[in-house]
Design an enzyme around this catalytic site. Structure first.
Site, PDB file in Angstrom:
ATOM      1  N   GLU A   1       2.730   4.785  -4.181  1.00  0.00           N
ATOM      2  CA  GLU A   1       2.701   5.653  -5.381  1.00  0.00           C
ATOM      3  C   GLU A   1       4.009   6.458  -5.590  1.00  0.00           C
ATOM      4  OE1 GLU A   1      -1.033   4.183  -4.504  1.00  0.00           O
ATOM      5  OE2 GLU A   1       0.103   5.485  -3.182  1.00  0.00           O
TER       6      GLU A   1
ATOM      7  N   ASP B   1       0.849  -1.192   0.000  1.00  0.00           N
ATOM      8  CA  ASP B   1       0.000   0.000   0.000  1.00  0.00           C
ATOM      9  C   ASP B   1       0.886   1.243   0.000  1.00  0.00           C
ATOM     10  OD1 ASP B   1      -2.431   1.321   0.016  1.00  0.00           O
ATOM     11  OD2 ASP B   1      -2.621   1.305   2.193  1.00  0.00           O
TER      12      ASP B   1
ATOM     13  N   ASP C   1      -9.124   3.401  -2.533  1.00  0.00           N
ATOM     14  CA  ASP C   1     -10.043   3.858  -1.482  1.00  0.00           C
ATOM     15  C   ASP C   1     -11.345   4.392  -2.075  1.00  0.00           C
ATOM     16  OD1 ASP C   1      -8.032   3.187   0.263  1.00  0.00           O
ATOM     17  OD2 ASP C   1      -7.286   5.227   0.481  1.00  0.00           O
TER      18      ASP C   1
END
Length: 821
Positions: free
Chosen positions: A412, A409, A483
């Site tokens: 990015e 997670d 999300d």
């Protein structure tokens, strides 16, 4: 004084010229020199250097830059050019490259490229007068937009199935609770497919800088693709069938490995389950309420103050003991892993990373620090083999604690403020570069490191999930769509996102069932679970400070409905596992936009039908909001059967159907072959030894490749699998079970042939010998009237009429002949 004024004026003029050079548009000009090779062309133009390479009969690579071409390196492409018969000729006006599948014309004055079919139909060309050009370091290729041209794909992108008239940016972003039209999202896959005049082609821009795609947004002349730096480097793919374009694209960028079987089961997640007692309560409740499930996931609260490679000993005093208890109940544990290593002097992982100098840096050689959940962190340089090797060793921490899945997670990279400086440096496998070039590939390289580390350390196939990635991510991880929100339109957006990822080479994808943010209604959650049963990665997940989102949290009706479809998912595992095997072989997705099979049918691009999709090659799913009482469904060419009733529908028609929250509209394509098994509560539990083989009547010849292995080891790479073709031939009235290949012994010893919509079967012969069959009834799911006797179920038919034959199952070929009215 005049001398100094003159110097200042000259400096001003030089600066002005520099600015003008940066802001003016630089075109290639004319082709000036050309060197012809066996299947490639190297050339210079007035202002550029380039090459065109035949990578295969249907794949052409184009490279162009303002300076001599730099090293040939890619994180996405893992294959070189195949030896291909290529004819290259030239005239005063052009150079022609020809294979048996495609013609490439390189115009000399001015330079531009056009692609044609062997019989001369224009597939795609540079827009004359624009071609490829530079504005400063930004490079863009402009393509003539054909009349009524459609564009699909581009990975994780919002908006409609047909992207004509839209523009998109690729810059991997942390977008909590994103809007349904927001762009960009978490991943970058700069690959799209253009469709016009019964032709389709693919273009993959292999450039990791921020890239921009324009499919006729704000103009009516061209489509375009470009990047904020680096060279123009793209692959052009042409096939007659769209499916073959995906296969060629994944030939370039690789295909997924077989996932562990447990990862295809239902996954129960939350942000967060803790302490251990809560985790075990969830596991035991799933078993007590007979909700099949294979995985439980821990979010960041399992760690000590969110510090990676630690456990909070107050919440989880004996992690290995807990995973042992979960395994005994048939659950595998997945844990979240973020890239940030907390700056914590004395902490083993942090100190090891400093000692080995594995973190990304500023130009002055100090480590970059960014703030995330643990506080200030350093970040492993996954674009360095040294950094990846270090991470692979750290993954042993998870295997030592019995963890089976790694959830990547925040990769990015996400940091508070969401503005990592551009001057942060990355190794980029020996060609040091800035954040501008490394950003989009960072998440993929983290997933790669996690996969390779897990493969080194885990005793079984690992499951790796990633939020961020780049083209080729499918080699290492599944992805989910981040999300999302607990809203009806987000549920349907998730369908389109997963379909688009599938078109773009990523077959293992999912979304947070029920929505991550907010709180779903009982009906929305129910519908979402029903859809989730027909998506590749089936994960229920909800955010901190939202209401509980386990199936039992929404009431008894919702629980019964959800259990019905989770049960169906588990009975379909032989079909699903075989479909995943197909993905490993040809790159086609498990969840398939109708555009793959019905590319030139304009109806499937209609926004009324764009959410419909195939699940494998047999099922068509028509998802609708939970609030809808009626739904408009389009049936493509062919015949279709209602999954629950076997009611038949002719193709090429639109029908308005009543909707019920107890039934997701699901249809079966004629001639389908669907292997199923008995219900189990976890994939660690063996089904009965009878494989149930559903055959649907139809006029189309069909072949299904059945695949089985142990579901957990890498032995399948050594021929330890059980594979056979199953054929339905309506012309010869036969079902043929082909001879088994591979050394794996099937868990099934018998097969029950269940024949749907065959009226008046008069006889069955197996290998020429008559056998007795029986007419009966079959339920795909439990009728709701057996759950709620007061419910409104008048529209439900309890069972379908079928004809059944029981056979022994051997490794030898078996031929079943039948005759029906």
């Amino acid at each position: 004084m005049k001398f100094f004024k003159s110097l200042l004026l000259l400096a001003f003029i030089a600066d002005w010229c520099c600015v003008m050079a940066q802001t003016s548009v630089l075109s290639p000009g004319n082709l000036e020199t050309a060197t012809i090779g066996e299947q490639n062309l190297s050339f210079t133009t007035t202002h550029a250097y380039g090459s065109i390479t035949v990578y295969g009969p249907s794949i052409i690579r184009v490279r162009l830059d303002k300076k001599p071409l730099a090293r040939d390196f890619s994180y996405a492409v893992i294959t070189g050019a195949e030896k291909t018969k290529t004819i290259i000729t030239q005239s005063n006006e052009s150079i022609l490259l020809t294979t048996d599948s495609i013609k490439v014309v390189v115009n000399k004055k001015p330079f531009f490229i056009a692609f044609y079919t062997p019989d001369g139909q224009l597939i795609n060309r540079d827009e004359p007068g624009l071609s490829t050009s530079w504005i400063g370091e930004e490079v863009t290729s402009y393509k003539t937009m054909m009349p009524d041209e459609r564009f699909i794909g581009l990975g994780e992108k919002t908006g409609p199935l047909d992207r004509q008239g839209k523009g998109y940016t690729n810059w991997n972003s942390d977008v909590y609770g994103y809007a349904v039209e927001q762009d960009p999202l978490y991943s970058t896959i700069p690959f799209y497919i253009g469709i016009h005049h019964h032709l389709n082609y693919g273009i993959f821009l292999d450039n990791t800088y921020q890239s921009d795609f324009n499919f006729g947004a704000s103009n009516n002349r061209f489509s375009s693709f470009g990047a904020r730096g680096g060279e123009m480097n793209y692959y052009f793919i042409y096939h007659k069938r769209l499916a073959d374009i995906i296969t060629s694209y994944t030939f370039l960028t690789g295909r997924m490995k077989m996932p562990p079987l447990w990862s295809l089961g239902y996954q129960q997640n939350r942000y967060s389950y803790y302490p251990e007692a809560e985790v075990m309560r969830i596991a035991q409740t799933l078993r007590e309420k007979q909700i099949p499930c294979d995985g439980i996931t821990l979010d960041i609260h399992y760690m000590d103050n969110y510090q990676l490679f630690t456990w909070d000993k107050n919440r989880f005093s004996n992690p290995l003991g807990m995973t042992g208890k979960l395994n005994a109940l048939g659950f595998k544990l997945t844990v979240i892993v973020d890239p940030g290593i907390k700056i914590q002097p004395g902490a083993a992982a942090y100190e090891s990373g400093v000692k080995d100098s594995v973190y990304i840096k500023y130009p002055d050689n100090t480590f970059y620090t960014g703030q995330v959940w643990p506080g200030w962190c350093n970040f492993t340089d996954f674009t360095s083999e040294k950094g990846r090797a270090w991470w692979r060793k750290q993954v042993k921490f998870f295997s030592d604690n019995g963890v089976s899945g790694i959830w990547n997670d925040m990769n990015e990279i996400a940091t508070w403020g969401q503005k990592m400086p551009s001057n942060v440096l990355f190794n980029y496998d020996g060609a040091e570069t800035s954040h501008l070039q490394a950003h989009n590939v960072y998440g993929m390289q983290m997933a790669r490191s996690s996969y390779e580390g897990a493969r080194d350390n885990f005793k079984e196939r690992p499951f790796v999930l990633s939020r961020s990635g780049y083209a080729g991510l499918q080699r290492y991880a599944a992805v989910w769509t981040g999300d999302n929100r607990a809203e009806e339109n987000h549920m349907l957006l998730g369908v389109r996102l997963i379909n688009s990822l599938g078109i773009s080479g990523v077959p293992f994808a999912g979304m947070d069932i029920g929505g991550f943010t907010g709180g779903a209604s009982a009906t929305l959650f129910t519908r979402w679970v029903q859809i989730g049963a027909f998506i590749p990665y089936f994960r229920n997940h909800s955010a901190l400070n939202t209401k509980s989102s386990e199936p039992w949290a929404y009431g008894e009706d919702a629980l019964a409905n959800c259990r019905n479809y989770i049960n169906l998912r588990y009975k379909l595992l032989p079909y699903l596992y075989s479909t995943f095997y197909e993905s490993t072989q040809n790159g086609l997705p498990v969840m398939r936009s109708l555009a793959i099979n019905y590319t030139f049918n304009p109806k499937i691009y209609d926004t009324a039908y764009q959410n419909q999709y195939m699940f494998g090659n047999a099922f068509m799913i028509a998802p609708f909001e939970s609030t809808k009482e009626f739904g408009k469904i389009y049936f493509p060419e062919g015949n279709w059967y209602n999954l629950y009733t076997d009611e038949k529908y002719e193709g090429k028609q639109e029908l308005i159907q009543p909707l019920s929250i107890t039934r997701l509209p699901v249809f079966v394509k004629e001639s389908s072959i669907i292997p199923m098994q008995s219900l189990v509560q976890t994939t660690s539990e063996s089904p009965t030894d009878t494989l149930v083989l559903h055959i649907y009547n139809g006029d189309i010849y069909n072949e299904f490749v059945y695949y089985e292995d142990d579901g957990k080891s890498f032995d399948y790479e050594k021929n330890d699998f059980n594979k056979r073709s199953i054929i339905f031939n309506p012309l010869t009235h036969q079902v043929i079970l082909g001879e088994v290949s591979g050394s794996f012994k099937s868990k099934f010893h018998h097969v029950k042939l269940v024949m749907h919509a065959f009226e008046g079967i008069r006889y069955i012969k197996v290998d020429g010998k008559p056998v007795n069959g029986t007419s009966g009834q079959y339920n795909m799911i439990t009728s709701f009237k057996n759950i709620d006797p007061q419910g409104n179920t008048s529209d439900e038919k309890e069972a379908t009429e079928v004809y059944e034959v029981n056979l022994s199952l051997s490794n030898q070929k078996r031929t079943i002949d039948f005759e029906s009215n």
